[in-house]
Design an enzyme around this catalytic site. Structure first.
Site, PDB file in Angstrom:
ATOM      1  N   ASP A  92      -7.939  -5.481  -0.137  1.00 19.11           N
ATOM      2  CA  ASP A  92      -8.421  -6.195  -1.318  1.00 19.11           C
ATOM      3  C   ASP A  92      -8.056  -7.667  -1.310  1.00 19.11           C
ATOM      4  O   ASP A  92      -8.651  -8.465  -2.034  1.00 19.11           O
ATOM      5  CB  ASP A  92      -7.867  -5.536  -2.588  1.00 19.11           C
ATOM      6  N   HIS A 140       0.846  -1.189   0.000  1.00 15.75           N
ATOM      7  CA  HIS A 140       0.000   0.000   0.000  1.00 15.75           C
ATOM      8  C   HIS A 140       0.882   1.241   0.000  1.00 15.75           C
ATOM      9  O   HIS A 140       1.946   1.221   0.615  1.00 15.75           O
ATOM     10  CB  HIS A 140      -0.932   0.028   1.230  1.00 15.75           C
TER      11      HIS A 140
HETATM   12  N1  CMC Z   1       4.409  -7.354  -4.955  1.00 15.10           N
HETATM   13  C1  CMC Z   1       5.768  -7.341  -5.072  1.00 15.10           C
HETATM   14  N2  CMC Z   1       6.539  -6.251  -4.897  1.00 15.10           N
HETATM   15  C2  CMC Z   1       5.893  -5.100  -4.599  1.00 15.10           C
HETATM   16  C3  CMC Z   1       4.490  -5.022  -4.438  1.00 15.10           C
HETATM   17  C4  CMC Z   1       3.757  -6.212  -4.618  1.00 15.10           C
HETATM   18  N3  CMC Z   1       2.423  -6.200  -4.489  1.00 15.10           N
HETATM   19  N4  CMC Z   1       4.122  -3.764  -4.131  1.00 15.10           N
HETATM   20  C5  CMC Z   1       5.263  -3.042  -4.092  1.00 15.10           C
HETATM   21  N5  CMC Z   1       6.324  -3.851  -4.375  1.00 15.10           N
HETATM   22  C6  CMC Z   1       7.742  -3.463  -4.371  1.00 15.10           C
HETATM   23  C7  CMC Z   1       8.087  -2.683  -5.621  1.00 15.10           C
HETATM   24  O1  CMC Z   1       8.586  -3.517  -6.650  1.00 15.10           O
HETATM   25  C8  CMC Z   1       9.140  -1.730  -5.095  1.00 15.10           C
HETATM   26  O2  CMC Z   1      10.370  -2.426  -5.032  1.00 15.10           O
HETATM   27  P1  CMC Z   1      11.753  -1.626  -5.302  1.00 15.10           P
HETATM   28  O3  CMC Z   1      11.854  -0.606  -4.212  1.00 15.10           O
HETATM   29  O4  CMC Z   1      12.776  -2.698  -5.213  1.00 15.10           O
HETATM   30  O5  CMC Z   1      11.616  -1.025  -6.662  1.00 15.10           O
HETATM   31  C9  CMC Z   1       8.700  -1.427  -3.663  1.00 15.10           C
HETATM   32  O6  CMC Z   1       7.909  -2.570  -3.277  1.00 15.10           O
HETATM   33  C10 CMC Z   1       7.854  -0.166  -3.526  1.00 15.10           C
HETATM   34  O7  CMC Z   1       6.818  -0.225  -4.499  1.00 15.10           O
HETATM   35  P2  CMC Z   1       6.158   1.057  -5.169  1.00 15.10           P
HETATM   36  O8  CMC Z   1       5.470   0.643  -6.444  1.00 15.10           O
HETATM   37  O9  CMC Z   1       7.164   2.162  -5.243  1.00 15.10           O
HETATM   38  O10 CMC Z   1       5.103   1.431  -4.070  1.00 15.10           O
HETATM   39  P3  CMC Z   1       3.849   2.362  -4.273  1.00 15.10           P
HETATM   40  O11 CMC Z   1       3.566   2.970  -2.976  1.00 15.10           O
HETATM   41  O12 CMC Z   1       4.009   3.265  -5.445  1.00 15.10           O
HETATM   42  O13 CMC Z   1       2.674   1.316  -4.680  1.00 15.10           O
HETATM   43  C11 CMC Z   1       0.837  -0.131  -4.608  1.00 15.10           C
HETATM   44  C12 CMC Z   1       1.657   0.922  -3.844  1.00 15.10           C
HETATM   45  C13 CMC Z   1      -0.434  -0.472  -3.819  1.00 15.10           C
HETATM   46  C14 CMC Z   1       0.396   0.432  -5.971  1.00 15.10           C
HETATM   47  C15 CMC Z   1       1.715  -1.407  -4.804  1.00 15.10           C
HETATM   48  O14 CMC Z   1       2.086  -1.967  -3.556  1.00 15.10           O
HETATM   49  C16 CMC Z   1       1.012  -2.465  -5.653  1.00 15.10           C
HETATM   50  O15 CMC Z   1       1.081  -2.403  -6.899  1.00 15.10           O
HETATM   51  N6  CMC Z   1       0.310  -3.458  -4.999  1.00 15.10           N
HETATM   52  C17 CMC Z   1      -0.455  -4.442  -5.724  1.00 15.10           C
HETATM   53  C18 CMC Z   1      -1.789  -3.833  -6.122  1.00 15.10           C
HETATM   54  C19 CMC Z   1      -2.744  -3.700  -4.953  1.00 15.10           C
HETATM   55  O16 CMC Z   1      -2.949  -4.626  -4.178  1.00 15.10           O
HETATM   56  N7  CMC Z   1      -3.400  -2.508  -4.866  1.00 15.10           N
HETATM   57  C20 CMC Z   1      -4.451  -2.261  -3.869  1.00 15.10           C
HETATM   58  C21 CMC Z   1      -4.100  -1.198  -2.892  1.00 15.10           C
HETATM   59  S1  CMC Z   1      -5.252  -1.196  -1.510  1.00 15.10           S
HETATM   60  C22 CMC Z   1      -6.795  -0.764  -2.181  1.00 15.10           C
HETATM   61  C23 CMC Z   1      -6.860   0.652  -2.628  1.00 15.10           C
HETATM   62  O17 CMC Z   1      -6.725   1.562  -1.776  1.00 15.10           O
HETATM   63  O18 CMC Z   1      -7.108   0.890  -3.817  1.00 15.10           O
END
Ligand code: CMC
Length: 431
Positions: free
Chosen positions: A366, A308
């Site tokens: 989710d 998240h």
């Molecule tokens: N699986 C594997 N690695 C992950 C994941 C994941 N689900 N989420 C983040 N990472 C890694 C990512 O590769 C990155 O690694 P590095 O620093 O080595 O590049 C690190 O963690 C940080 O990720 P980020 O993309 O910079 O983090 P963010 O804050 O921009 O993204 C997120 C948050 C929710 C979009 C992301 O965690 C994600 O894509 N999760 C899967 C989709 C998901 O479940 N979304 C629902 C969110 S809750 C409901 C809502 O509020 O909508």
């Protein structure tokens, strides 16, 4: 809001600029950079708004490190266990918990607006049967502006109120109709003797050919799903609604924009993506393969339902949702469902894995909501529409707050331009 005892000093190109510091009621201080460009001729750069407050708000507070989510100050776990969705809607919209009389009046107002204009049924019929219900919802909610002309004037507080009630009341009807249309069943009209969640289950699962009794445990679980998704401060879809409405667009168009944004798999689309991922994994022995893929920098695969932007400890909504999932599965007697076994084992392995611990990746709301919805009999394509109908009150509350804020301006971010400098046009024969 400004803390006169604190300011930040920025030195740039030999020039010093004092930046006021704004102190919130709770949470980290905020640097006020509104006059920065005028004073120093520079912009700030923050793609994804990871360090930027786009507005002030009194609705929802999140502390991601501590796993805290408060609506108007009330913790989400208390609201999920002691309150119910329409009471939380009132709280989000009007700022305080209602008295018994206020709640009754609000529930009556919502209940009396659940039907949609009959002409809108024809609008549904224009879609292909295999359209994703989110595609249908974006279109139909946007089209509400063509049906409800008497609640489009955003400068009139009464019209704003009517639009808000209409949106919250009609969204379950629209989501259920999008579902019924996609499975080729007749539309089911709302029933005003049922509560909000039970009525939604009735519109989704009853058919004219036989009697349908709503199971009270399932309607309570449905209500809890609605409550847990009701608002989440300035997330992507809410910010979309605010940005769209900052131009003065009508409320139905703005909420349709929010629905479009929510659909993406990084946001509300994650519940569908998570269940599809669990199905793709298929059996517990394949989990290590998917964990390895999630950790592989060269593989775009992510564990859906994990991670998240704001929660870096645990998602408080997920804790309640997990309990609810256990209750529903117990009720339906499906503890040994293979999908559930994959989910439980995936959760166990990921929570022990160093990669996920280091990056603070925990199951989010989710991860569990999809399991409940699947058990209730919803197809995966309905998961995000259910999120959209629950979040409508959050979008509407944030929209109302913004419209009535005298500081409201059109949202207009700047950019760090990296393209070509000015150059002269070259005729096609000379290129
Ligand atoms: N699986 C594997 N690695 C992950 C994941 C994941 N689900 N989420 C983040 N990472 C890694 C990512 O590769 C990155 O690694 P590095 O620093 O080595 O590049 C690190 O963690 C940080 O990720 P980020 O993309 O910079 O983090 P963010 O804050 O921009 O993204 C997120 C948050 C929710 C979009 C992301 O965690 C994600 O894509 N999760 C899967 C989709 C998901 O479940 N979304 C629902 C969110 S809750 C409901 C809502 O509020 O909508």
């Amino acid at each position: 809001m400004t803390d006169t005892t604190k300011s930040a000093t920025l030195s740039i190109g030999g020039q010093t600029v004092e930046l006021p510091v704004l102190s919130p009621s709770v949470g980290p201080d905020v640097l006020d950079i509104r006059k920065l460009y005028a004073q120093a001729g520079v912009f700030t750069y923050d793609p994804g708004y990871t360090s930027t407050a786009s507005c002030d708000s009194t609705i929802t507070y999140i502390d991601g490190d501590e796993g805290i989510l408060l609506h108007r100050g009330y913790p989400i776990d208390q609201l999920a266990s002691k309150s119910h969705y329409l009471e939380v809607c009132y709280l989000l919209l009007y700022g305080e918990l209602p008295t018994a009389a206020q709640l009754e009046d609000f529930e009556t107002r919502i209940t009396r607006h659940t039907m949609i204009h009959e002409q809108m049924h024809n609008f549904f019929r224009g879609f292909r049967r295999d359209a994703h219900p989110m595609a249908t919802m974006v279109g139909v909610v946007g089209a509400m502006s063509a049906f409800y002309h008497d609640s489009l004037d955003i400068s009139d507080p009464w019209q704003r109120e009517v639009a808000s009630i209409r949106l919250i009341a009609k969204m379950p009807t629209i989501a259920a109709m999008a579902y019924k249309y996609s499975v080729g069943q007749p539309f089911v009209y709302p029933r005003n003797d049922l509560d909000y969640a039970a009525n939604f289950l009735h519109m989704c699962f009853s058919v004219p050919a036989e009697k349908y009794e709503v199971n009270p445990i399932l309607s309570r679980a449905m209500d809890r799903i609605f409550t847990l998704h009701a608002d989440h401060e300035q997330n992507a879809s809410t910010s979309t609604v605010r940005l769209a409405s900052s131009s003065g667009a009508n409320p139905f168009a703005c909420i349709a924009a929010g629905i479009a944004c929510l659909w993406g798999p990084a946001h509300g689309g994650a519940n569908q993506a998570c269940l599809e991922m669990l199905k793709e994994i298929g059996s517990v022995d394949r989990i290590p393969e998917f964990i390895a893929r999630a950790k592989d920098k060269n593989d775009p695969f992510r564990l859906m339902g994990f991670g998240h932007r704001v929660y870096k400890n645990f998602d408080p909504r997920a804790t309640v949702m997990k309990q609810s999932a256990d209750e529903v599965l117990d009720l339906l007697g499906i503890e040994d469902n293979p999908l559930l076994q994959v989910a439980k084992e995936l959760e166990r392995i990921a929570l022990q894995d160093e990669y996920f611990a280091d990056k603070k990746l925990f199951p989010n709301v989710d991860f569990y909501s999809g399991i409940i919805l699947e058990a209730m009999g919803f197809p995966t394509s309905m998961f995000t529409p259910i999120f959209a109908l629950s979040r409508t009150v959050g979008w509407v509350s944030q929209w109302k707050e913004m419209i009535s804020d005298p500081q409201m301006k059109i949202g207009r971010p700047r950019q760090l331009y990296l393209g070509a400098n000015q150059r002269d046009y070259v005729n096609v024969e000379n290129r």
